[in-house]
Each structure stands twice: as C-alpha cells, then as structure tokens.
Scaffold this motif. Structure first.
Motif, PDB file in Angstrom:
ATOM      1  N   ALA A  60      38.998  33.739  18.570  1.00  0.00           N
ATOM      2  CA  ALA A  60      37.884  33.490  19.487  1.00  0.00           C
ATOM      3  C   ALA A  60      37.731  32.032  19.887  1.00  0.00           C
ATOM      4  O   ALA A  60      37.233  31.732  20.974  1.00  0.00           O
ATOM      5  CB  ALA A  60      36.586  33.976  18.846  1.00  0.00           C
ATOM      6  N   GLY A  61      38.149  31.102  19.030  1.00  0.00           N
ATOM      7  CA  GLY A  61      37.934  29.692  19.311  1.00  0.00           C
ATOM      8  C   GLY A  61      39.003  29.034  20.162  1.00  0.00           C
ATOM      9  O   GLY A  61      38.935  27.823  20.395  1.00  0.00           O
ATOM     10  N   GLY A  93      36.319  33.412  23.050  1.00  0.00           N
ATOM     11  CA  GLY A  93      35.193  34.146  22.475  1.00  0.00           C
ATOM     12  C   GLY A  93      33.931  34.002  23.296  1.00  0.00           C
ATOM     13  O   GLY A  93      33.196  34.971  23.507  1.00  0.00           O
ATOM     14  N   GLY A  94      33.665  32.785  23.776  1.00  0.00           N
ATOM     15  CA  GLY A  94      32.464  32.561  24.579  1.00  0.00           C
ATOM     16  C   GLY A  94      32.514  33.285  25.901  1.00  0.00           C
ATOM     17  O   GLY A  94      31.508  33.851  26.356  1.00  0.00           O
ATOM     18  N   VAL A  95      33.676  33.281  26.545  1.00  0.00           N
ATOM     19  CA  VAL A  95      33.824  33.992  27.815  1.00  0.00           C
ATOM     20  C   VAL A  95      33.641  35.490  27.603  1.00  0.00           C
ATOM     21  O   VAL A  95      32.969  36.175  28.387  1.00  0.00           O
ATOM     22  CB  VAL A  95      35.202  33.685  28.439  1.00  0.00           C
ATOM     23  CG1 VAL A  95      35.456  34.572  29.658  1.00  0.00           C
ATOM     24  CG2 VAL A  95      35.298  32.211  28.834  1.00  0.00           C
ATOM     25  N   GLY A 117      41.593  45.280  22.873  1.00  0.00           N
ATOM     26  CA  GLY A 117      41.249  45.421  21.466  1.00  0.00           C
ATOM     27  C   GLY A 117      40.449  44.234  20.988  1.00  0.00           C
ATOM     28  O   GLY A 117      40.450  43.162  21.611  1.00  0.00           O
ATOM     29  N   MET A 118      39.739  44.412  19.887  1.00  0.00           N
ATOM     30  CA  MET A 118      38.861  43.345  19.409  1.00  0.00           C
ATOM     31  C   MET A 118      38.637  43.497  17.908  1.00  0.00           C
ATOM     32  O   MET A 118      38.556  44.613  17.388  1.00  0.00           O
ATOM     33  CB  MET A 118      37.523  43.421  20.149  1.00  0.00           C
ATOM     34  CG  MET A 118      36.576  42.271  19.913  1.00  0.00           C
ATOM     35  SD  MET A 118      35.086  42.403  20.961  1.00  0.00           S
ATOM     36  CE  MET A 118      35.768  41.991  22.581  1.00  0.00           C
ATOM     37  N   LEU A 156      29.932  38.889  15.621  1.00  0.00           N
ATOM     38  CA  LEU A 156      30.805  37.800  16.026  1.00  0.00           C
ATOM     39  C   LEU A 156      32.130  38.356  16.529  1.00  0.00           C
ATOM     40  O   LEU A 156      32.818  39.086  15.816  1.00  0.00           O
ATOM     41  CB  LEU A 156      31.062  36.862  14.844  1.00  0.00           C
ATOM     42  CG  LEU A 156      32.171  35.818  15.025  1.00  0.00           C
ATOM     43  CD1 LEU A 156      31.753  34.776  16.049  1.00  0.00           C
ATOM     44  CD2 LEU A 156      32.537  35.175  13.702  1.00  0.00           C
ATOM     45  N   ILE A 157      32.489  38.031  17.765  1.00  0.00           N
ATOM     46  CA  ILE A 157      33.820  38.347  18.270  1.00  0.00           C
ATOM     47  C   ILE A 157      34.781  37.338  17.660  1.00  0.00           C
ATOM     48  O   ILE A 157      34.700  36.138  17.932  1.00  0.00           O
ATOM     49  CB  ILE A 157      33.859  38.275  19.805  1.00  0.00           C
ATOM     50  CG1 ILE A 157      32.915  39.324  20.411  1.00  0.00           C
ATOM     51  CG2 ILE A 157      35.282  38.474  20.322  1.00  0.00           C
ATOM     52  CD1 ILE A 157      32.757  39.200  21.917  1.00  0.00           C
TER      53      ILE A 157
END
Length: 335
Positions: A60-61, A93-95, A117-118, A156-157
């Motif tokens: 994510a980062g 992650g933010g997007v 997928g996530m 949290l993604i």
C-alpha cells in the motif's frame, strides 16, 4: 511498520487509527474522531510484476509515481492517473482507499475496475485476503471492490493486485472552445456517442469559458485526433495538440484546490454544473461522459448554495472537507 504482521500488531494493540500514506488527502472525509496516524509508507515494495499477464502486486505504501515508472520500463501502465499531490507523494493505498481517479477513467474505469485482489488488516488485527492476482477471478464476494473507496473505515488496505494495460506509444488531443455551457455539453455528448476509442474526454471551465478535450493514444493517435476534429460541431478554435502531456497534467491538477466539490450525477447535468460553478466563482474539471465533475471553489464559497443549485445530485467536499461542517451530501433513506 514494514510488514503485514507489524501492521496487524499495531492495529490490534492500538485504539482507533487513521491509515496514512503520502498524506496528500488527509482532509478528505471531514474531521471525524481523533485517531493516531498509522503510517503505511514502510510497506513500499512492488512484490510482483507479471509482465506477460499484465498484472502486479504492490504494497500500500508504494508511491504511484514509482509504480508507474516500473511499469513503463516494460511498456505498461496502471491506468490510474489521479493528481498525485505535493511532491507526487500519493501512494497506491491512498488512491485505492479514496477511490481517486483522473482523466483515464473515461476509457479504463476507476479503482474498482482495476483491482483484482486485495489483502487487508481488519480492526481486530485479522489479516484477510480477497480475490487473487489474475484478471479472470470470479470466486466469492469481491471484498476488494468494497474496500476501494472506503476511506479506511473498513480496515487497512495493505496489499493490492492490479491489472495493467499497454502504455500508448504516442498521444494527441483535440481541443475546442466555447463560452456557452449548452454548446460545450452538446459537443462533449456528441463525442461520447461516437465510436472513437478515446482514452480521455474532459470538459474544462474557467472564467466564463470552456473547452472540450478528447485524447487518443497509440501509434495512430494523431490520425484518430484528425478524424475526431472533422466531426466536432459547435466549437471554436478546434486544434490538435501533440505532444500533450503538459495539457493533461493541468487537467489533473484542476481536480485539487483550497475547496473542491465532487459532483456525481448524469452526463446531461453538465450545463447545470458549469453554470453553478460559474455562479460560485469556481472552475470545473469534468469527465463529461461519466457524469463526474470536480468544482474548485474559493475557500469561503457557499457549499449549501451550490448543492441547492445542483440538487438532487450528490456534492461531496474533498479538499477542504476538514474545514466545513457537512462534507458529505445527505443520504436519502428511501421509502
């Protein structure tokens, strides 16, 4: 925090947390309850880039600009092009969490259309997975689409698997102008109905005048642009711009500002959106064929008046949401 396990432990052992990547959209969603920031920038690896399958798995980062550079080295791209904020700091992650998007949404869709997928960390520290890393994946409930655009409220993604597309070899844009909102909307609507295979179709409005911009990508981009130019009616100063990267960087930047309201409605609402923005002293960046518009307003603009002019369309405050009392539109409970 540099691993899934560390993220799970931090969430399990803490009170309420707010996931934070590049910090470019921290005000979105309003003030909310006080929470400790959970910095995801340590989760910054591209775990897989499956060039032959046109998929990738990222933590994510990872800054979106870095991911795009890695994909471009193989002639590919992630078809997400939102504004990246100060220092191009926006992360994957933010997007995903905010459901942000840019002009490429016209052709490729939004976040939910590109994530396959996530891996997420739930509020009790449980690590859960949804989907996989292949495009044709239909097993089970698609939690990844639920988490996309959830603003971190569900968990949290931590990792995402995304589908990629070929990067265009060249691009070209047709631009036409008018100071009449109805003519702008009519021209954009006519272009949207043509079988043009355009990558982007945007409307810009500022200081009482507007532009329609339609972008093509690929080896035949300029020929496609010329064909589109010949079919545009009702606009003045129609021209082809190539190269056009600076033009579209400006379009993405127009989605951000001191106070930005995202309007979700129908393509036929566009004249009302342009007139409402003009009355409020704002500018517009619109995905004309999708019914989505971003209105950038003066910091002290009257949001209630704007919503009244555009009712019943949803008007959500993005930039500046932490400075207003009602960033989210009221929800109709139905009957």
């Amino acid at each position: 925090m540099r691993s899934l396990q560390e993220a799970a432990a931090a969430i399990r052992e803490s009170g309420p947390v707010r996931p934070r990547g590049g910090g470019t959209k921290l005000g979105w969603g309003g003030r909310g309850e006080p929470a400790a920031d959970l910095d995801t920038r340590g989760l910054n690896r591209i775990l897989e880039h499956n060039v032959g399958d046109f998929t990738a798995v990222l933590e994510a980062g990872v800054p979106l600009v870095e991911a795009q550079a890695a994909f471009a080295a193989e002639g590919q791209m992630l078809a997400l092009d939102p504004p990246l904020g100060a220092g191009d700091a926006a992360t994957i992650g933010g997007v995903m969490a905010t459901g942000d998007s840019g002009p490429l949404r016209h052709r490729y869709g939004g976040v939910r259309d590109l994530v396959v997928g996530m891996t997420v960390v739930l509020s009790d520290g449980t690590i859960a997975k949804s989907g996989g890393k292949v495009i044709k994946n239909v097993a089970g409930y698609d939690l990844a689409k639920l988490f996309a655009g959830s603003y971190g409220t569900l968990g949290l993604i931590a990792r995402v698997a995304v589908r990629l597309h070929p990067a265009p070899a060249a691009t070209a844009t047709v631009v036409g102008t008018s100071d009449d909102p109805d003519q702008i909307a009519a021209a954009a609507g006519a272009l949207a109905r043509l079988p043009l295979e355009a990558d982007c179709l945007d409307v810009a409005w500022e200081d009482g005048a507007g532009r329609v911009l339609v972008r093509f990508g690929g080896a035949a981009a300029e020929q496609q642009a010329q064909a589109a130019r010949e079919r545009i009616e009702g606009l003045a100063d129609v021209e082809i711009v190539a190269p056009d990267d600076d033009l579209w960087a400006h379009r993405r930047a127009a989605q951000r500002g001191e106070l930005v309201v995202k309007v979700s409605g129908r393509p036929t609402d566009l004249p009302r959106v342009l007139r409402a923005a003009q009355a409020a002293g704002g500018t517009v960046a619109s995905r004309a064929a999708l019914g989505l518009s971003w209105i950038a307003l003066p910091a002290r603009a009257d949001i209630a008046d704007l919503r009244a002019r555009l009712a019943p369309r949803a008007c959500t405050v993005l930039d500046g949401a932490d400075r207003v009392d009602d960033p989210w539109p009221p929800v109709d409970p139905g009957r």
